[in-house]
Scaffold this motif. Structure first.
Motif, PDB file in Angstrom:
ATOM      1  N   MET A 168       4.447  -1.287   2.123  1.00  0.00           N
ATOM      2  CA  MET A 168       5.842  -0.736   1.194  1.00  0.00           C
ATOM      3  C   MET A 168       6.510  -0.450   2.926  1.00  0.00           C
ATOM      4  O   MET A 168       5.660   0.064   3.916  1.00  0.00           O
ATOM      5  N   LEU A 169       7.287  -1.011   3.546  1.00  0.00           N
ATOM      6  CA  LEU A 169       8.039  -1.017   4.677  1.00  0.00           C
ATOM      7  C   LEU A 169       9.337   0.079   4.542  1.00  0.00           C
ATOM      8  O   LEU A 169       9.728  -0.001   4.494  1.00  0.00           O
ATOM      9  N   GLY A 170       8.347   1.316   5.465  1.00  0.00           N
ATOM     10  CA  GLY A 170       9.206   2.340   5.338  1.00  0.00           C
ATOM     11  C   GLY A 170      10.215   1.999   6.886  1.00  0.00           C
ATOM     12  O   GLY A 170      10.364   1.165   7.165  1.00  0.00           O
ATOM     13  N   GLY A 171      11.120   3.405   7.035  1.00  0.00           N
ATOM     14  CA  GLY A 171      11.775   3.572   7.955  1.00  0.00           C
ATOM     15  C   GLY A 171      12.731   2.925   8.385  1.00  0.00           C
ATOM     16  O   GLY A 171      13.343   1.943   7.300  1.00  0.00           O
ATOM     17  N   MET A 172      13.719   3.164   9.200  1.00  0.00           N
ATOM     18  CA  MET A 172      14.754   2.083   9.794  1.00  0.00           C
ATOM     19  C   MET A 172      14.297   0.481   9.414  1.00  0.00           C
ATOM     20  O   MET A 172      15.266  -0.300   8.723  1.00  0.00           O
ATOM     21  N   ALA A 227       9.674 -10.128   2.075  1.00  0.00           N
ATOM     22  CA  ALA A 227       9.086 -11.154   1.574  1.00  0.00           C
ATOM     23  C   ALA A 227       8.093 -11.553   2.341  1.00  0.00           C
ATOM     24  O   ALA A 227       7.783 -12.497   2.475  1.00  0.00           O
ATOM     25  N   GLU A 228       8.773 -12.340   3.644  1.00  0.00           N
ATOM     26  CA  GLU A 228       8.138 -12.354   5.097  1.00  0.00           C
ATOM     27  C   GLU A 228       6.610 -12.272   5.439  1.00  0.00           C
ATOM     28  O   GLU A 228       5.596 -12.518   5.630  1.00  0.00           O
ATOM     29  N   VAL A 229       6.692 -10.023   5.052  1.00  0.00           N
ATOM     30  CA  VAL A 229       5.499  -9.517   5.320  1.00  0.00           C
ATOM     31  C   VAL A 229       4.664 -10.171   4.048  1.00  0.00           C
ATOM     32  O   VAL A 229       3.175 -10.414   4.384  1.00  0.00           O
ATOM     33  N   GLU A 230       5.454 -10.013   3.443  1.00  0.00           N
ATOM     34  CA  GLU A 230       4.486 -10.421   1.916  1.00  0.00           C
ATOM     35  C   GLU A 230       3.600 -11.990   2.065  1.00  0.00           C
ATOM     36  O   GLU A 230       2.365 -12.132   2.405  1.00  0.00           O
ATOM     37  N   GLU A 231       4.136 -12.616   2.290  1.00  0.00           N
ATOM     38  CA  GLU A 231       3.655 -14.101   2.746  1.00  0.00           C
ATOM     39  C   GLU A 231       2.184 -14.440   3.914  1.00  0.00           C
ATOM     40  O   GLU A 231       1.644 -14.867   3.740  1.00  0.00           O
ATOM     41  N   VAL A 272       0.817 -11.782   4.856  1.00  0.00           N
ATOM     42  CA  VAL A 272      -0.602 -10.497   3.730  1.00  0.00           C
ATOM     43  C   VAL A 272      -1.068 -11.805   2.950  1.00  0.00           C
ATOM     44  O   VAL A 272      -2.274 -11.506   3.113  1.00  0.00           O
ATOM     45  N   ALA A 273      -0.384 -12.609   1.871  1.00  0.00           N
ATOM     46  CA  ALA A 273      -0.844 -13.378   1.228  1.00  0.00           C
ATOM     47  C   ALA A 273      -1.581 -14.467   2.297  1.00  0.00           C
ATOM     48  O   ALA A 273      -2.936 -15.060   1.326  1.00  0.00           O
ATOM     49  N   ALA A 274      -1.539 -15.209   3.139  1.00  0.00           N
ATOM     50  CA  ALA A 274      -1.980 -15.292   4.095  1.00  0.00           C
ATOM     51  C   ALA A 274      -3.880 -14.738   4.589  1.00  0.00           C
ATOM     52  O   ALA A 274      -4.704 -15.707   5.092  1.00  0.00           O
ATOM     53  N   ARG A 275      -3.619 -13.572   4.705  1.00  0.00           N
ATOM     54  CA  ARG A 275      -4.691 -13.274   4.940  1.00  0.00           C
ATOM     55  C   ARG A 275      -5.738 -12.363   4.467  1.00  0.00           C
ATOM     56  O   ARG A 275      -6.215 -11.614   4.674  1.00  0.00           O
ATOM     57  N   SER A 276      -5.446 -12.272   3.290  1.00  0.00           N
ATOM     58  CA  SER A 276      -5.571 -11.579   2.504  1.00  0.00           C
ATOM     59  C   SER A 276      -6.032 -11.790   0.969  1.00  0.00           C
ATOM     60  O   SER A 276      -5.368 -12.955   0.659  1.00  0.00           O
ATOM     61  N   PHE A 277      -7.209 -11.437   0.131  1.00  0.00           N
ATOM     62  CA  PHE A 277      -8.110 -12.353  -0.902  1.00  0.00           C
ATOM     63  C   PHE A 277      -7.757 -11.642  -2.130  1.00  0.00           C
ATOM     64  O   PHE A 277      -7.171 -11.967  -3.194  1.00  0.00           O
ATOM     65  N   ALA A 278      -6.694 -10.322  -1.860  1.00  0.00           N
ATOM     66  CA  ALA A 278      -6.343  -9.415  -2.999  1.00  0.00           C
ATOM     67  C   ALA A 278      -4.661  -9.698  -3.009  1.00  0.00           C
ATOM     68  O   ALA A 278      -4.351  -9.718  -2.089  1.00  0.00           O
ATOM     69  N   PRO A 279      -4.373  -9.722  -4.504  1.00  0.00           N
ATOM     70  CA  PRO A 279      -2.273 -10.138  -4.133  1.00  0.00           C
ATOM     71  C   PRO A 279      -2.686  -8.067  -3.569  1.00  0.00           C
ATOM     72  O   PRO A 279      -2.511  -7.584  -4.528  1.00  0.00           O
ATOM     73  N   GLU A 289       1.770  -6.937  -2.935  1.00  0.00           N
ATOM     74  CA  GLU A 289       3.025  -7.081  -3.105  1.00  0.00           C
ATOM     75  C   GLU A 289       3.866  -6.173  -2.342  1.00  0.00           C
ATOM     76  O   GLU A 289       3.341  -4.746  -2.060  1.00  0.00           O
ATOM     77  N   ILE A 290       4.698  -6.814  -1.125  1.00  0.00           N
ATOM     78  CA  ILE A 290       6.066  -5.897   0.055  1.00  0.00           C
ATOM     79  C   ILE A 290       6.955  -5.004  -0.771  1.00  0.00           C
ATOM     80  O   ILE A 290       7.524  -6.582  -0.890  1.00  0.00           O
ATOM     81  N   ARG A 291       7.270  -4.405  -0.560  1.00  0.00           N
ATOM     82  CA  ARG A 291       8.916  -3.972  -0.528  1.00  0.00           C
ATOM     83  C   ARG A 291       8.907  -2.718   0.698  1.00  0.00           C
ATOM     84  O   ARG A 291       8.765  -2.720   1.160  1.00  0.00           O
ATOM     85  N   ALA A 292      10.282  -3.381   0.543  1.00  0.00           N
ATOM     86  CA  ALA A 292      11.094  -2.238   1.484  1.00  0.00           C
ATOM     87  C   ALA A 292      11.997  -0.594   0.867  1.00  0.00           C
ATOM     88  O   ALA A 292      12.052  -0.987   0.195  1.00  0.00           O
ATOM     89  N   SER A 293      10.995   0.013   1.709  1.00  0.00           N
ATOM     90  CA  SER A 293      10.900   1.528   1.378  1.00  0.00           C
ATOM     91  C   SER A 293      13.174   1.777   1.162  1.00  0.00           C
ATOM     92  O   SER A 293      13.654   0.894   1.398  1.00  0.00           O
TER      93      SER A 293
END
Length: 65
Positions: A1-5, A16-20, A22-29, A31-35
């Motif tokens: 979750m991307l919070g705040g301003m 989408a950029e952060v999710e991409e 994170v996916a390159a560095r994480s074994f677990a899928p 999902e990133i969303r903006a708050s």
């Protein structure tokens, strides 16, 4: 979750950029969303938790009837 301003202003494009990245560095899928929560979500959650505790202290724990 991307919070705040930053999360609100960056919106789905930033998420989408952060999710991409994170996916390159994480074994677990992941999902990133903006708050969409306005104001201070941490403060709002703390106040709601305090109100729940105060209600339970005054009226007792809710029953699972």
């Amino acid at each position: 979750m991307l919070g705040g301003m930053m999360g609100r202003q960056g919106g789905s494009e930033l998420a989408a950029e952060v999710e991409e990245r994170v996916a390159a560095r994480s074994f677990a899928p992941t999902e990133i969303r903006a708050s969409t929560v306005e104001g201070n979500a941490i403060l709002q959650g703390a106040v709601l938790t305090a109100l729940d505790l105060a209600r339970d202290a005054v009226f007792g724990e809710p029953s699972m009837a």
